[in-house]
Design a protein around this motif. Structure first.
Motif, PDB file in Angstrom:
ATOM      1  N   GLY A   5     -87.665  20.160  70.287  1.00 23.86           N
ATOM      2  CA  GLY A   5     -89.063  19.833  70.063  1.00 23.86           C
ATOM      3  C   GLY A   5     -89.259  18.854  68.925  1.00 23.86           C
ATOM      4  O   GLY A   5     -88.321  18.457  68.245  1.00 23.86           O
ATOM      5  N   ILE A   6     -90.488  18.452  68.741  1.00 30.79           N
ATOM      6  CA  ILE A   6     -90.922  17.602  67.643  1.00 30.79           C
ATOM      7  C   ILE A   6     -92.273  18.138  67.163  1.00 30.79           C
ATOM      8  O   ILE A   6     -92.942  18.857  67.905  1.00 30.79           O
ATOM      9  CB  ILE A   6     -91.056  16.121  68.083  1.00 30.79           C
ATOM     10  CG1 ILE A   6     -92.116  15.977  69.195  1.00 30.79           C
ATOM     11  CG2 ILE A   6     -89.717  15.558  68.520  1.00 30.79           C
ATOM     12  CD1 ILE A   6     -92.450  14.543  69.556  1.00 30.79           C
ATOM     13  N   PRO A   7     -92.682  17.826  65.930  1.00 24.53           N
ATOM     14  CA  PRO A   7     -91.979  17.094  64.879  1.00 24.53           C
ATOM     15  C   PRO A   7     -91.231  18.040  63.929  1.00 24.53           C
ATOM     16  O   PRO A   7     -91.393  19.250  63.980  1.00 24.53           O
ATOM     17  CB  PRO A   7     -93.137  16.396  64.146  1.00 24.53           C
ATOM     18  CG  PRO A   7     -94.257  17.410  64.222  1.00 24.53           C
ATOM     19  CD  PRO A   7     -94.098  18.080  65.571  1.00 24.53           C
ATOM     20  N   ASP A   8     -90.435  17.440  63.058  1.00 22.01           N
ATOM     21  CA  ASP A   8     -89.788  18.146  61.944  1.00 22.01           C
ATOM     22  C   ASP A   8     -88.921  19.309  62.386  1.00 22.01           C
ATOM     23  O   ASP A   8     -88.940  20.392  61.795  1.00 22.01           O
ATOM     24  CB  ASP A   8     -90.835  18.643  60.935  1.00 22.01           C
ATOM     25  CG  ASP A   8     -91.618  17.503  60.303  1.00 22.01           C
ATOM     26  OD1 ASP A   8     -91.058  16.409  60.174  1.00 22.01           O
ATOM     27  OD2 ASP A   8     -92.801  17.714  59.967  1.00 22.01           O
ATOM     28  N   ILE A   9     -88.155  19.087  63.453  1.00 23.00           N
ATOM     29  CA  ILE A   9     -87.180  20.073  63.914  1.00 23.00           C
ATOM     30  C   ILE A   9     -85.799  19.433  63.822  1.00 23.00           C
ATOM     31  O   ILE A   9     -85.594  18.309  64.281  1.00 23.00           O
ATOM     32  CB  ILE A   9     -87.492  20.545  65.347  1.00 23.00           C
ATOM     33  CG1 ILE A   9     -88.848  21.285  65.371  1.00 23.00           C
ATOM     34  CG2 ILE A   9     -86.388  21.451  65.884  1.00 23.00           C
ATOM     35  CD1 ILE A   9     -89.316  21.700  66.743  1.00 23.00           C
ATOM     36  N   TYR A  48     -88.234  27.439  67.994  1.00 19.52           N
ATOM     37  CA  TYR A  48     -88.051  26.456  66.924  1.00 19.52           C
ATOM     38  C   TYR A  48     -89.378  25.949  66.369  1.00 19.52           C
ATOM     39  O   TYR A  48     -89.405  25.260  65.355  1.00 19.52           O
ATOM     40  CB  TYR A  48     -87.247  25.251  67.432  1.00 19.52           C
ATOM     41  CG  TYR A  48     -85.817  25.594  67.751  1.00 19.52           C
ATOM     42  CD1 TYR A  48     -84.833  25.602  66.770  1.00 19.52           C
ATOM     43  CD2 TYR A  48     -85.443  25.930  69.049  1.00 19.52           C
ATOM     44  CE1 TYR A  48     -83.527  25.932  67.061  1.00 19.52           C
ATOM     45  CE2 TYR A  48     -84.137  26.260  69.360  1.00 19.52           C
ATOM     46  CZ  TYR A  48     -83.184  26.255  68.366  1.00 19.52           C
ATOM     47  OH  TYR A  48     -81.886  26.593  68.653  1.00 19.52           O
ATOM     48  N   VAL A  49     -90.470  26.256  67.046  1.00 21.97           N
ATOM     49  CA  VAL A  49     -91.771  25.696  66.688  1.00 21.97           C
ATOM     50  C   VAL A  49     -92.415  26.532  65.590  1.00 21.97           C
ATOM     51  O   VAL A  49     -92.541  27.753  65.714  1.00 21.97           O
ATOM     52  CB  VAL A  49     -92.699  25.648  67.923  1.00 21.97           C
ATOM     53  CG1 VAL A  49     -94.087  25.182  67.524  1.00 21.97           C
ATOM     54  CG2 VAL A  49     -92.102  24.729  68.982  1.00 21.97           C
ATOM     55  N   LYS A  50     -92.821  25.864  64.515  1.00 22.56           N
ATOM     56  CA  LYS A  50     -93.446  26.553  63.383  1.00 22.56           C
ATOM     57  C   LYS A  50     -94.880  26.067  63.167  1.00 22.56           C
ATOM     58  O   LYS A  50     -95.431  26.187  62.081  1.00 22.56           O
ATOM     59  CB  LYS A  50     -92.615  26.338  62.117  1.00 22.56           C
ATOM     60  CG  LYS A  50     -91.204  26.895  62.222  1.00 22.56           C
ATOM     61  CD  LYS A  50     -90.388  26.596  60.985  1.00 22.56           C
ATOM     62  CE  LYS A  50     -88.958  27.137  61.129  1.00 22.56           C
ATOM     63  NZ  LYS A  50     -88.112  26.818  59.940  1.00 22.56           N
ATOM     64  N   ASP A  51     -95.471  25.503  64.194  1.00 23.11           N
ATOM     65  CA  ASP A  51     -96.837  24.999  64.090  1.00 23.11           C
ATOM     66  C   ASP A  51     -97.594  25.378  65.355  1.00 23.11           C
ATOM     67  O   ASP A  51     -97.028  25.954  66.282  1.00 23.11           O
ATOM     68  CB  ASP A  51     -96.845  23.471  63.885  1.00 23.11           C
ATOM     69  CG  ASP A  51     -96.132  22.743  65.022  1.00 23.11           C
ATOM     70  OD1 ASP A  51     -96.567  22.876  66.184  1.00 23.11           O
ATOM     71  OD2 ASP A  51     -95.139  22.027  64.765  1.00 23.11           O
ATOM     72  N   GLU A  52     -98.854  25.046  65.377  1.00 21.95           N
ATOM     73  CA  GLU A  52     -99.676  25.306  66.557  1.00 21.95           C
ATOM     74  C   GLU A  52    -100.202  24.007  67.146  1.00 21.95           C
ATOM     75  O   GLU A  52    -101.259  23.968  67.780  1.00 21.95           O
ATOM     76  CB  GLU A  52    -100.835  26.241  66.176  1.00 21.95           C
ATOM     77  CG  GLU A  52    -100.357  27.615  65.716  1.00 21.95           C
ATOM     78  CD  GLU A  52    -101.498  28.555  65.382  1.00 21.95           C
ATOM     79  OE1 GLU A  52    -102.672  28.130  65.480  1.00 21.95           O
ATOM     80  OE2 GLU A  52    -101.224  29.710  65.029  1.00 21.95           O
ATOM     81  N   VAL A 100     -96.147  20.812  74.551  1.00 20.37           N
ATOM     82  CA  VAL A 100     -96.260  22.063  75.300  1.00 20.37           C
ATOM     83  C   VAL A 100     -95.062  22.924  74.924  1.00 20.37           C
ATOM     84  O   VAL A 100     -93.915  22.483  75.030  1.00 20.37           O
ATOM     85  CB  VAL A 100     -96.278  21.815  76.821  1.00 20.37           C
ATOM     86  CG1 VAL A 100     -96.245  23.135  77.574  1.00 20.37           C
ATOM     87  CG2 VAL A 100     -97.500  21.000  77.216  1.00 20.37           C
ATOM     88  N   SER A 101     -95.313  24.138  74.462  1.00 24.34           N
ATOM     89  CA  SER A 101     -94.222  25.031  74.066  1.00 24.34           C
ATOM     90  C   SER A 101     -93.932  26.041  75.176  1.00 24.34           C
ATOM     91  O   SER A 101     -94.852  26.663  75.714  1.00 24.34           O
ATOM     92  CB  SER A 101     -94.593  25.764  72.775  1.00 24.34           C
ATOM     93  OG  SER A 101     -94.758  24.840  71.716  1.00 24.34           O
ATOM     94  N   VAL A 102     -92.658  26.172  75.497  1.00 20.61           N
ATOM     95  CA  VAL A 102     -92.213  27.069  76.566  1.00 20.61           C
ATOM     96  C   VAL A 102     -91.148  27.996  75.989  1.00 20.61           C
ATOM     97  O   VAL A 102     -90.261  27.558  75.241  1.00 20.61           O
ATOM     98  CB  VAL A 102     -91.649  26.258  77.756  1.00 20.61           C
ATOM     99  CG1 VAL A 102     -90.995  27.179  78.778  1.00 20.61           C
ATOM    100  CG2 VAL A 102     -92.751  25.432  78.402  1.00 20.61           C
ATOM    101  N   ASP A 103     -91.219  29.275  76.326  1.00 19.87           N
ATOM    102  CA  ASP A 103     -90.278  30.268  75.804  1.00 19.87           C
ATOM    103  C   ASP A 103     -88.845  29.969  76.239  1.00 19.87           C
ATOM    104  O   ASP A 103     -88.595  29.478  77.341  1.00 19.87           O
ATOM    105  CB  ASP A 103     -90.649  31.666  76.284  1.00 19.87           C
ATOM    106  CG  ASP A 103     -91.924  32.191  75.623  1.00 19.87           C
ATOM    107  OD1 ASP A 103     -92.252  31.692  74.536  1.00 19.87           O
ATOM    108  OD2 ASP A 103     -92.565  33.078  76.203  1.00 19.87           O
TER     109      ASP A 103
END
Length: 363
Positions: free
Chosen positions: A10-14, A44-48, A58-61
């Motif tokens: 993902g992006i950003p800052d990963i 890995y996502v720490k934002d919304e 789009v975040s997917v498990d």
């Protein structure tokens, strides 16, 4: 045109080379008029965020288990891409490319970027290496268009799979340097400008950071320090052992950093070292070069392709030779280098990738 991207955390800052590649590339693709959606891995996502610099997110498990994470996430991402009505699915890296035939069955046009033969990485067991090799084959044989980031990879897939048509050599890029000072950060780390060697990568075996620590410890470095910027995705025996080794040898560990902290370290390092045994085309090396850092790198094909002066290379795995190169750097007056970086311009690269998409859409 609607482009959906998978194969990246993902992006950003990963943290990661593919992640940095996507973070730089896809906002520029959007600026050229196309719609881009990057499918991220939730663990890995720490934002919304749902959008960043024009790129839809789009975040997917996916399971946070390195053996299954990429393939399960890619399967779900392909289904999501179909639901989103993708004109082009862009798959990054050979593991996710295993499902290229599935994406074709779902009726999508596929672009596959080969970032390097990951099965050469030390962290994978025999079964995982076999699956990665299968992924490489599936991507090279079934993708409509293949992008490679180095001549080494281009020659590899021609030899192994006879893939010579619809193959595009498009290098990794590097943004313009942001030369800056960050005295408070340096004070916190206990370092001074021009008095440290910088290593910058993930803490995985093939990066050979243990060789860098061992070699540096054997130099006469005086008040010069070794700084390692990075961390690991999956804490394991290697990463724990590396951090223990670093602390025992007074090495400065910054953790995963980006932005001003990283830019300040690149701006003022005495030298940059990449001792790895495996790379595609290392973005971290290109970044260090863009800041004019004196570099010391292993003589693997991907590093040799950058075309640096022969004196900066050392035989991969040779700790004695690495120690000698580091000592030469520290014994020399502090200075900055000038490298030819025109072929690593992200704006040019975005134009080349965009052309691949539009040629494909016209077929």
């Amino acid at each position: 045109m609607k482009i959906v991207v998978t194969g990246t955390r993902g992006i950003p800052d990963i943290m990661g080379g593919v992640e940095t590649h996507c973070e730089e590339l896809f906002p520029r693709i959007v600026e050229r008029g196309d719609e881009v959606t990057v499918i991220r891995r939730t663990n890995y996502v720490k934002d919304e965020l749902t959008e960043w610099r024009g790129v839809k997110l789009v975040s997917v498990d996916s399971p946070k288990k390195k053996s299954f994470e990429a393939i399960i996430h890619t399967f779900r991402a392909i289904n999501k891409a179909k639901a989103l009505g993708a004109d082009v699915l862009h798959v990054h890296a050979i593991g996710p490319a295993m499902l290229t035939p599935y994406a074709k069955i779902r009726g999508m046009k596929v672009v596959f970027t080969h970032h390097g033969p990951d099965y050469d990485r030390d962290k994978w067991g025999l079964a995982a290496k076999a699956m990665l090799k299968l992924g490489e084959r599936m991507g090279c044989e079934f993708a409509d268009e293949v992008i490679v980031i180095s001549e080494v990879i281009k020659n590899l897939i021609a030899k192994k799979y006879g893939r010579t048509e619809h193959v595009h050599l498009i290098y990794n890029g590097v943004p313009k340097p942001d030369v800056c000072d960050y005295p408070e950060y340096f004070e916190g780390l206990g370092i001074e400008k021009g008095k440290y060697i910088l290593g910058m990568c993930r803490f995985v075996p093939e990066k050979n950071l243990h060789h860098l620590i061992e070699a540096f410890a054997k130099t006469e470095h005086g008040d010069c320090k070794l700084v390692l910027a990075g961390d690991t995705d999956f804490e394991d025996d290697y990463s724990r052992g590396l951090k223990k080794m670093a602390k025992e040898n007074d090495v400065v560990l910054t953790g995963f950093i980006k932005g001003k902290k990283l830019h300040s370290l690149l701006s003022h390092c005495r030298g940059y070292c990449l001792p790895s045994s495996h790379e595609g085309l290392p973005i971290s090396l290109l970044e260090a070069m863009s800041y004019g850092a004196s570099v010391v790198v292993s003589d693997i094909p991907a590093n040799l392709e950058v075309g640096l002066d022969k004196n900066v290379y050392f035989p991969v795995g040779n700790v004695k030779a690495l120690r000698e190169k580091l000592q030469e750097n520290m014994d020399s007056p502090y200075h900055r280098e000038r490298y030819e970086m025109a072929q690593y311009d992200w704006d040019v690269i975005a134009g080349q990738v965009s052309e691949v998409y539009h040629q494909l859409s016209e077929k």
